[in-house]
Design a protein around this motif. Structure first.
Motif, PDB file in Angstrom:
ATOM      1  N   UNK A 217      47.861  41.853  62.732  1.00  0.00           N
ATOM      2  CA  UNK A 217      48.749  41.334  61.698  1.00  0.00           C
ATOM      3  C   UNK A 217      50.154  41.210  62.252  1.00  0.00           C
ATOM      4  N   UNK A 218      50.818  40.098  61.946  1.00  0.00           N
ATOM      5  CA  UNK A 218      52.145  39.852  62.492  1.00  0.00           C
ATOM      6  C   UNK A 218      52.907  38.918  61.576  1.00  0.00           C
ATOM      7  N   UNK A 219      54.231  39.053  61.606  1.00  0.00           N
ATOM      8  CA  UNK A 219      55.095  38.181  60.813  1.00  0.00           C
ATOM      9  C   UNK A 219      55.970  37.349  61.724  1.00  0.00           C
ATOM     10  N   UNK A 220      56.131  36.084  61.366  1.00  0.00           N
ATOM     11  CA  UNK A 220      57.071  35.191  62.046  1.00  0.00           C
ATOM     12  C   UNK A 220      57.808  34.403  60.969  1.00  0.00           C
ATOM     13  N   UNK A 221      59.056  34.729  60.762  1.00  0.00           N
ATOM     14  CA  UNK A 221      59.794  34.107  59.680  1.00  0.00           C
ATOM     15  C   UNK A 221      59.238  34.570  58.340  1.00  0.00           C
ATOM     16  N   UNK A 222      58.929  33.636  57.479  1.00  0.00           N
ATOM     17  CA  UNK A 222      58.388  33.972  56.157  1.00  0.00           C
ATOM     18  C   UNK A 222      56.866  33.997  56.135  1.00  0.00           C
ATOM     19  N   UNK A 223      56.241  33.670  57.265  1.00  0.00           N
ATOM     20  CA  UNK A 223      54.781  33.541  57.307  1.00  0.00           C
ATOM     21  C   UNK A 223      54.159  34.724  58.028  1.00  0.00           C
ATOM     22  N   UNK A 224      53.183  35.313  57.368  1.00  0.00           N
ATOM     23  CA  UNK A 224      52.402  36.401  57.952  1.00  0.00           C
ATOM     24  C   UNK A 224      51.085  35.850  58.467  1.00  0.00           C
ATOM     25  N   UNK A 225      50.602  36.421  59.561  1.00  0.00           N
ATOM     26  CA  UNK A 225      49.310  36.052  60.135  1.00  0.00           C
ATOM     27  C   UNK A 225      48.408  37.272  60.152  1.00  0.00           C
ATOM     28  N   UNK A 226      47.168  37.064  59.802  1.00  0.00           N
ATOM     29  CA  UNK A 226      46.178  38.133  59.792  1.00  0.00           C
ATOM     30  C   UNK A 226      44.906  37.644  60.465  1.00  0.00           C
TER      31      UNK A 226
ATOM     32  N   UNK B 236      46.816  32.689  57.262  1.00  0.00           N
ATOM     33  CA  UNK B 236      48.271  32.648  57.176  1.00  0.00           C
ATOM     34  C   UNK B 236      48.636  32.727  55.708  1.00  0.00           C
ATOM     35  N   UNK B 237      49.650  33.525  55.382  1.00  0.00           N
ATOM     36  CA  UNK B 237      50.026  33.694  53.989  1.00  0.00           C
ATOM     37  C   UNK B 237      51.499  34.065  53.895  1.00  0.00           C
ATOM     38  N   UNK B 238      52.048  33.929  52.711  1.00  0.00           N
ATOM     39  CA  UNK B 238      53.419  34.357  52.452  1.00  0.00           C
ATOM     40  C   UNK B 238      53.395  35.525  51.470  1.00  0.00           C
ATOM     41  N   UNK B 239      54.387  36.376  51.600  1.00  0.00           N
ATOM     42  CA  UNK B 239      54.517  37.563  50.754  1.00  0.00           C
ATOM     43  C   UNK B 239      55.522  37.239  49.658  1.00  0.00           C
ATOM     44  N   UNK B 240      55.098  36.402  48.707  1.00  0.00           N
ATOM     45  CA  UNK B 240      56.027  35.869  47.715  1.00  0.00           C
ATOM     46  C   UNK B 240      56.661  36.953  46.849  1.00  0.00           C
ATOM     47  N   UNK B 241      55.954  38.058  46.629  1.00  0.00           N
ATOM     48  CA  UNK B 241      56.481  39.127  45.788  1.00  0.00           C
ATOM     49  C   UNK B 241      57.141  40.238  46.607  1.00  0.00           C
ATOM     50  N   UNK B 242      57.262  40.030  47.933  1.00  0.00           N
ATOM     51  CA  UNK B 242      57.995  40.912  48.851  1.00  0.00           C
ATOM     52  C   UNK B 242      57.381  42.311  48.933  1.00  0.00           C
TER      53      UNK B 242
END
Length: 336
Positions: free
Chosen positions: A145-154, A197-203
């Motif tokens: 799992x990794x984050x680049x900018x606003x996009x997370x990868x799993x 790939x996903x975004x963590x919209x609710x932080x």
């Protein structure tokens, strides 16, 4: 980076043969605007990435028409064999391989995967997946799992088992993640490489120091059968955080066996409810179908999904289409 290894209760082959519908492998790809994301997807290569942006007022028919046209050049799902591979791509992978990977390890990993695997992922992502797949045992799942900018990868690498993709989608939804794109590949030995790939919209991940570990822990528990994703989703639906009014949208499910030479095209419009992708993919798997391509978009409170599916390697018969659409319509009525 490999995060966590945990026991899995993997079905034995005899058990999977006794449940052929539950054991159906799901191959998913969710596409959006062409660009290179941290997952290492080779965006724009060989017609494999399509834009899934829905403009204001766009309807399902136009969305489906555009993507049915773009599906045709890449509709074949031939598997990789040494004599049929793109030798230039394979040679480049071997020539530039990192020192910790052997030529035989790369060759063994690629054997039996669909040809589109080489077109979908960058070399860096392929090398990472080779490492992720090392020493997989029936009681383990490897995750990255990794984050680049606003996009997370799993990335998740277990051995195949029923409802695997559906359950992963459910876990991500239960934490409020917005899935942008996903791929799932299964080789003849039952090794699964699922990438999202996903975004963590609710932080959630941003606000919780242990958030990443928690997501991975729950994911592993669900895949292992130690937690029920349906219970997680129900808990979220009842939470104060998720409480909100949504538009009442009548689900529409349509199947088209003529638009593609290889796939049955399944068009779905429904309310953009929590766990929608989990619900749809579970029904498709229960019907014994495989998903070759999925395109997902949202338009306000409306979700528009286009699935390219097969059953036992062929398009669905009229009777199978009728059974699937009826089951999906029934399952989606709960989102109205």
């Amino acid at each position: 980076k490999i995060v966590g290894r945990r026991p899995l209760d993997i079905d034995r082959p005899a058990e999977r043969r006794a449940q052929p519908q539950q054991g159906a492998a799901i191959r998913l790809r969710v596409s959006r605007a062409p660009q290179l994301h941290p997952l290492g997807l080779a965006s724009g290569q060989a017609g494999q990435v399509e834009s899934a942006r829905i403009q204001g007022g766009a309807d399902l028919a136009e969305f489906a028409r555009l993507h049915q046209q773009r599906e045709r050049p890449a509709r074949a799902e031939e598997h990789l064999h040494l004599a049929e591979r793109n030798h230039d791509e394979l040679h480049a992978l071997q020539e530039h391989r990192p020192p910790d990977l052997s030529p035989s390890e790369i060759t063994t990993f690629l054997e039996g995967l669909p040809q589109r695997y080489l077109r979908v992922f960058t070399p860096e992502a392929i090398y990472r997946n080779v490492r992720l797949a090392r020493d997989i045992h029936p009681d383990e799942v490897h995750t990255w799992m990794e984050r680049a900018g606003s996009i997370w990868s799993l990335s998740v690498a277990p051995l195949d088992k029923p409802f695997l993709f559906s359950n992963i989608c459910g876990v991500l939804s239960s934490f409020g993640m917005n899935i942008l794109r996903g791929h799932a590949f299964t080789n003849p030995n039952g090794l699964v490489i699922d990438a999202f790939e996903f975004t963590d919209d609710e932080r959630y991940l941003e606000l919780n120091a242990d958030g990443e570990g928690r997501v991975l822990q729950v994911l592993q528990d669900v895949v292992a059968g130690k937690a029920d994703v349906a219970v997680l989703l129900r808990g979220r639906e009842q939470s104060i955080l998720h409480a909100r009014s949504t538009a009442r949208i009548q689900p529409v499910v349509r199947a088209d066996g003529a638009a593609s030479g290889h796939y049955t095209i399944l068009d779905i419009v429904a309310g953009n409810a929590l766990g929608l992708l989990h619900r749809i993919s579970r029904v498709i798997s229960q019907q014994g179908c495989d998903v070759g391509l999925v395109l997902i978009a949202t338009e306000g409170e409306r979700a528009i999904d286009v699935f390219h599916i097969t059953k036992a390697g062929a398009k669905l018969t009229d009777a199978e289409q009728g059974a699937l659409t009826a089951d999906l319509q029934h399952a989606l009525e709960g989102t109205v």
